[in-house]
Design an enzyme around this catalytic site. Structure first.
Site, mmCIF file in Angstrom:
data_model
loop_
_atom_site.group_PDB
_atom_site.id
_atom_site.type_symbol
_atom_site.label_atom_id
_atom_site.label_comp_id
_atom_site.label_asym_id
_atom_site.label_seq_id
_atom_site.Cartn_x
_atom_site.Cartn_y
_atom_site.Cartn_z
ATOM 1 N N ASN A 78 44.303 49.562 45.706
ATOM 2 C CA ASN A 78 45.336 50.601 45.701
ATOM 3 C C ASN A 78 44.680 51.965 45.850
ATOM 4 O O ASN A 78 43.453 52.069 45.933
ATOM 5 C CB ASN A 78 46.192 50.504 44.433
ATOM 6 C CG ASN A 78 45.346 50.667 43.190
ATOM 7 O OD1 ASN A 78 44.772 51.719 42.953
ATOM 8 N ND2 ASN A 78 45.227 49.602 42.394
ATOM 9 N N LYS A 119 34.440 34.730 55.694
ATOM 10 C CA LYS A 119 35.455 35.568 56.334
ATOM 11 C C LYS A 119 36.447 34.680 57.103
ATOM 12 O O LYS A 119 36.034 33.802 57.858
ATOM 13 C CB LYS A 119 34.770 36.542 57.289
ATOM 14 C CG LYS A 119 35.734 37.532 57.887
ATOM 15 C CD LYS A 119 35.066 38.430 58.912
ATOM 16 C CE LYS A 119 36.135 39.260 59.600
ATOM 17 N NZ LYS A 119 35.703 39.783 60.883
ATOM 18 N N PRO A 173 45.460 39.236 34.169
ATOM 19 C CA PRO A 173 45.764 39.517 32.765
ATOM 20 C C PRO A 173 46.136 40.987 32.574
ATOM 21 O O PRO A 173 45.640 41.853 33.295
ATOM 22 C CB PRO A 173 44.449 39.204 32.038
ATOM 23 C CG PRO A 173 43.395 39.194 33.085
ATOM 24 C CD PRO A 173 44.058 38.888 34.397
ATOM 25 N N ILE A 190 45.453 44.002 30.683
ATOM 26 C CA ILE A 190 44.335 44.427 29.822
ATOM 27 C C ILE A 190 44.856 45.235 28.634
ATOM 28 O O ILE A 190 44.495 44.992 27.477
ATOM 29 C CB ILE A 190 43.317 45.255 30.632
ATOM 30 C CG1 ILE A 190 42.837 44.440 31.842
ATOM 31 C CG2 ILE A 190 42.134 45.662 29.760
ATOM 32 C CD1 ILE A 190 42.062 45.249 32.870
HETATM 33 N N1 CTP Z 1 47.421 47.866 32.805
HETATM 34 C C1 CTP Z 1 46.438 47.023 32.371
HETATM 35 N N2 CTP Z 1 46.295 45.782 32.926
HETATM 36 C C2 CTP Z 1 47.124 45.359 33.910
HETATM 37 C C3 CTP Z 1 48.156 46.233 34.355
HETATM 38 C C4 CTP Z 1 48.270 47.477 33.808
HETATM 39 O O1 CTP Z 1 45.670 47.383 31.482
HETATM 40 N N3 CTP Z 1 46.971 44.156 34.425
HETATM 41 C C5 CTP Z 1 47.568 49.187 32.170
HETATM 42 C C6 CTP Z 1 47.271 50.356 33.068
HETATM 43 O O2 CTP Z 1 45.918 50.734 33.000
HETATM 44 C C7 CTP Z 1 48.191 51.433 32.505
HETATM 45 C C8 CTP Z 1 49.390 50.646 31.997
HETATM 46 O O3 CTP Z 1 48.911 49.316 31.807
HETATM 47 O O4 CTP Z 1 47.635 52.048 31.378
HETATM 48 C C9 CTP Z 1 50.562 50.645 32.905
HETATM 49 O O5 CTP Z 1 50.179 50.251 34.198
HETATM 50 P P1 CTP Z 1 51.234 50.107 35.356
HETATM 51 O O6 CTP Z 1 50.533 49.594 36.563
HETATM 52 O O7 CTP Z 1 52.044 51.367 35.470
HETATM 53 O O8 CTP Z 1 52.174 49.019 34.710
HETATM 54 P P2 CTP Z 1 52.404 47.534 35.009
HETATM 55 O O9 CTP Z 1 52.151 46.773 33.757
HETATM 56 O O10 CTP Z 1 51.632 47.107 36.201
HETATM 57 O O11 CTP Z 1 53.975 47.522 35.282
HETATM 58 P P3 CTP Z 1 54.802 47.668 36.658
HETATM 59 O O12 CTP Z 1 53.974 47.071 37.751
HETATM 60 O O13 CTP Z 1 56.046 46.903 36.378
HETATM 61 O O14 CTP Z 1 55.090 49.125 36.843
#
Ligand code: CTP
Length: 399
Positions: free
Chosen positions: A209, A288, A306, A308
């Site tokens: 991303n 590849k 997972p 985190i």
């Molecule tokens: N986060 C994390 N591990 C993941 C996904 C997210 O630790 N697998 C943490 C990010 O670092 C951030 C928070 O959760 O602090 C929110 O991340 P975000 O991407 O906005 O949320 P998602 O849980 O991915 O929810 P959604 O995709 O529905 O917006």
């Protein structure tokens, strides 16, 4: 400009690293500080006063009995106006004299007379740095309240390799800026995630991303400035780690998860700024993937990664957890719900229209009482404001 209106007295002592201090003066001025340089007699053999004079735009002092200063009391006049004294490079001899309170030239007299905070950047041969006498002197200076920046390890002017090089001017600048920040997280073991993750499809392709990592790196730097011991678990970014922060490089969400989980139990604070990929390819190909004429484009099956932040927040003795949320719409509703879903006391919403890669951001804080803006501006400024918020909450809770 992080040092706008600050007045710094820079003492330069006699080491080959004195040339780095010329660059330091330039950096300090660029950050808005005024700099008064004091050279020892030995330092002036390495870099001339004219260089420092030109860079600082002020006459350089070196003589205890300088007739330019009213009543020949240069040490008192110079000490009064300084907010911070930086000694860079600080030779073994300088540290020894300062540790023992000797005052036989202008700089050593100033160090005694000033009653101002002092930051030493030692520079010497590695054997001299390791010598028990130097260890003793440094310990004594620390006990007296001085800060020691470095030394760094690497190749030395004498040809040897080891610890003893003066820290680079950019790093020393970070420590000087830090000296002016309140130590609201002194000693707090802090874990920060930052950047994107990269989920491999095959050895050359993957899912990722647009996160630049800038917000997370700013949080790591601000926490360290506030006195925290910071470990930064970072996905792939083009950024240099903040000075004094331990950095652990990871690629995938699973690696980030494992690196965080191995350290979370020891942490007192966890700030999750990383843009973690929610899914990874169910299968990673060893080679590849080639396209073949006439075959349809392959579909990529995904499996969840997972979470985190939720995982750390659910630990039996979880650190204080802070999450970030980047939403493209309905920030308030989504962020408030996300905070509850992840089980964290504080969630920070990015409300800038396009914050990826930018040095600026706008943040909104979400907690059990609702939400309110934290501000808008440089990511480092916002990170400092966030650190102050976190510190207030940590000092309210039992650590
Ligand atoms: N986060 C994390 N591990 C993941 C996904 C997210 O630790 N697998 C943490 C990010 O670092 C951030 C928070 O959760 O602090 C929110 O991340 P975000 O991407 O906005 O949320 P998602 O849980 O991915 O929810 P959604 O995709 O529905 O917006």
């Amino acid at each position: 400009m992080d040092l706008q209106g600050r007045h710094i007295l820079l003492g330069v002592t006699g080491g080959i690293a004195a040339y780095k201090s010329a660059e330091l003066v330039r950096l300090l001025i660029k950050e808005g500080a005024t700099v008064q340089v004091v050279l020892t007699e030995a330092a002036s053999r390495f870099v001339g006063a004219a260089t420092f004079q030109a860079l600082s735009g002020r006459p350089v002092h070196g003589d205890l009995w300088d007739a330019r200063v009213p009543d020949s009391m240069a040490h008192i006049a110079l000490a009064r106006e300084a907010e911070l004294i930086v000694v860079a490079p600080a030779t073994a001899h300088t540290l020894a004299r300062a540790a023992n309170g000797l005052a036989d030239d202008l700089l050593s007299t100033l160090l005694l007379a000033a009653g101002k905070p002092v930051l030493y950047a030692p520079a010497m041969n590695r054997e001299m740095w390791q010598h028990p006498a130097t260890r003793r002197n440094v310990a004594r200076l620390r006990a007296d309240g001085a800060w020691i920046s470095g030394p760094a390890a690497g190749e030395q002017a004498c040809g040897e390799i080891g610890e003893g090089r003066m820290v680079e001017p950019e790093d020393l600048l970070q420590d000087i800026v830090a000296a002016f920040q309140p130590k609201v997280l002194a000693g707090v073991r802090t874990l920060v995630t930052a950047g994107p993750t990269f989920e491999a499809i095959d050895p050359v392709r993957g899912l990722t991303n647009r996160s630049s990592g800038k917000m997370g790196y700013a949080v790591a730097r601000a926490a360290r400035e506030a006195g925290a011991e910071v470990t930064l678990v970072s996905g792939p970014t083009a950024l240099a780690a903040p000075f004094g922060v331990e950095r652990i490089d990871v690629t995938s969400a699973q690696q980030m998860h494992d690196a965080v989980m191995a350290r979370a139990a020891q942490a007192q604070l966890f700030v999750a700024t990383a843009a973690v990929a929610d899914w990874r390819p169910a299968q990673t190909f060893a080679h590849k993937q080639k396209k073949r004429d006439g075959e349809p484009a392959p579909a990529i099956a995904l499996q969840p990664n997972p979470d985190i932040l939720a995982g750390v927040a659910a630990l039996p003795s979880a650190p204080f957890c802070v999450g970030f949320a980047a939403e493209s719409e309905q920030l308030v509703a989504h962020a408030a719900a996300k905070r509850e879903r992840k089980g964290v006391p504080l969630l920070v919403g990015n409300i800038g229209p396009d914050t990826f890669g930018s040095d600026d951001n706008a943040l909104e804080l979400f907690d059990a009482d609702g939400h309110r803006p934290l501000g808008r501006g440089r990511k480092l400024m916002l990170a400092r404001a966030l650190v102050a918020e976190i510190a207030r909450r940590l000092s309210g809770a039992a650590r």
